[in-house]
Design an enzyme around this catalytic site. Structure first.
Site, PDB file in Angstrom:
ATOM      1  N   ASP A  23     -48.413  46.647  11.938  1.00 54.37           N
ATOM      2  CA  ASP A  23     -49.634  46.089  11.175  1.00 54.37           C
ATOM      3  C   ASP A  23     -50.105  44.753  11.671  1.00 54.37           C
ATOM      4  OD1 ASP A  23     -50.928  45.373   8.362  1.00 54.37           O
ATOM      5  OD2 ASP A  23     -50.136  47.557   7.852  1.00 54.37           O
ATOM      6  N   HIS A  68     -52.269  41.311   5.126  1.00 52.36           N
ATOM      7  CA  HIS A  68     -52.225  43.161   5.164  1.00 52.36           C
ATOM      8  C   HIS A  68     -50.467  43.475   5.202  1.00 52.36           C
ATOM      9  CE1 HIS A  68     -52.792  47.265   5.532  1.00 52.36           C
ATOM     10  NE2 HIS A  68     -53.619  46.851   4.822  1.00 52.36           N
ATOM     11  N   SER A  80     -53.452  52.399   2.460  1.00 49.45           N
ATOM     12  CA  SER A  80     -52.544  51.438   2.911  1.00 49.45           C
ATOM     13  C   SER A  80     -51.623  50.952   2.247  1.00 49.45           C
ATOM     14  CB  SER A  80     -53.194  49.930   3.657  1.00 49.45           C
ATOM     15  OG  SER A  80     -53.970  50.253   4.844  1.00 49.45           O
TER      16      SER A  80
END
Length: 302
Positions: free
Chosen positions: A28, A60, A247
């Site tokens: 990620d 994120h 996600s």
């Protein structure tokens, strides 16, 4: 995360074991030094800038890691992840804007496979949407590499993407018959919100021979670890943040699989996938939207 655990049947007694001894690899935007993840990041590698120390210039990746494995230390357990005692291996393959190259992704997958035995990696979480961001040939190469990781024994869990609600809006990676593709659906929660995940979670095809996505999990306004957490004299500020998307649904499934592998270390990835799908709750939605249904952790661990 308190709401998510309640919704998918993840009871407190299941968190006591917490996936101890199981490692989840996350490719990620990196991972920040968050207290909820202290002591459980076994390794970090930066495939974007080559920096040595762990960092996350997007937030994120930290949020994803918190959903899968956060301890909830700064919230007295309220926002702990699905497998709060599992370990993490994090590869930074995306920059601060969430952009990355196929080469970085391929290098990250190779690294995870290389370190799999040494670090006890059983699960690879890929909360990365690629549909429309790369040409078909490059996406095919990435799909083949992820399928190779599956064939070598890793349980690869990938996001369906946020390109719905059109039919056949999954990326080529999401359509893979090997990988576990996760869409998001919040059931009765946020039912009146047009921006809820169920409205834009990517769909499979009516003409596919398998149900895709494979499964769905909550993904709307999930409160988890904030990569922008700051230490102050009085403690910490901005420890948690809400994010939405497939996600966020993906590490719910990865964390649940960590609980399953901790309880049944003899399971291989195919066995774990079948158990996951057969334990799901049918939401009475079309298969192209829900796959086998909502993840049910209580039934998964029976």
């Amino acid at each position: 995360m308190f709401r998510v655990r309640e919704q998918v049947g993840c009871r407190q007694s299941m968190l006591n074991a917490g996936g101890c001894g199981v490692t989840v690899a996350v490719l990620d935007t990196g991972v920040a030094a968050h207290p909820d993840l202290n002591g459980r990041i076994l390794d970090f590698k930066d495939f974007t800038e080559g920096r040595e120390a762990a960092y996350d210039d997007s937030g994120h990746g930290t949020h994803v890691c918190g959903i899968a494995c956060g301890s909830g230390a700064l919230s007295r357990g309220k926002y702990c992840g699905m497998a709060p005692k599992a370990d993490l291996v994090v590869g930074k393959v995306l920059d601060g804007r969430g952009d990355g190259t196929v080469n970085a992704m391929l290098a990250g997958i190779s690294w995870v496979l290389q370190e799999r035995d040494r670090l006890g990696i059983r699960i690879l979480n890929v909360s990365v949407g690629v549909s429309g961001q790369m040409d078909a040939d490059r996406e095919k190469v990435l799909k083949e590499m992820l399928e190779s990781a599956w064939q070598k024994g890793l349980a690869v869990v990938c996001a369906a993407g946020n390109n719905g609600p059109a039919e056949n809006s999954l990326s080529e990676i999401g359509k893979s018959h090997y990988l576990i593709t996760v869409g998001c659906h919040d059931g009765a929660y946020y039912e009146g919100k047009t921006s809820r995940c169920a409205a834009y979670s990517a769909r499979g095809s009516l003409f596919d021979t398998v149900r895709k996505p494979d499964i769905v999990a909550p993904g709307t306004e999930i409160i988890s670890c904030n990569g922008g957490v700051r230490r102050t004299r009085g403690g910490y500020q901005n420890a948690y943040i809400a994010k939405s998307g497939t996600s966020m649904a993906t590490p719910v499934v990865s964390g649940a699989l960590a609980l399953l592998f901790q309880q049944h270390p003899e399971y291989d990835n195919e066995t774990a996938k079948r158990k996951l799908l057969y334990a799901a709750d049918d939401l009475r939605e079309p298969w192209v939207s829900q796959g086998w249904g909502m993840i049910n952790v209580e039934r998964l661990l029976e």
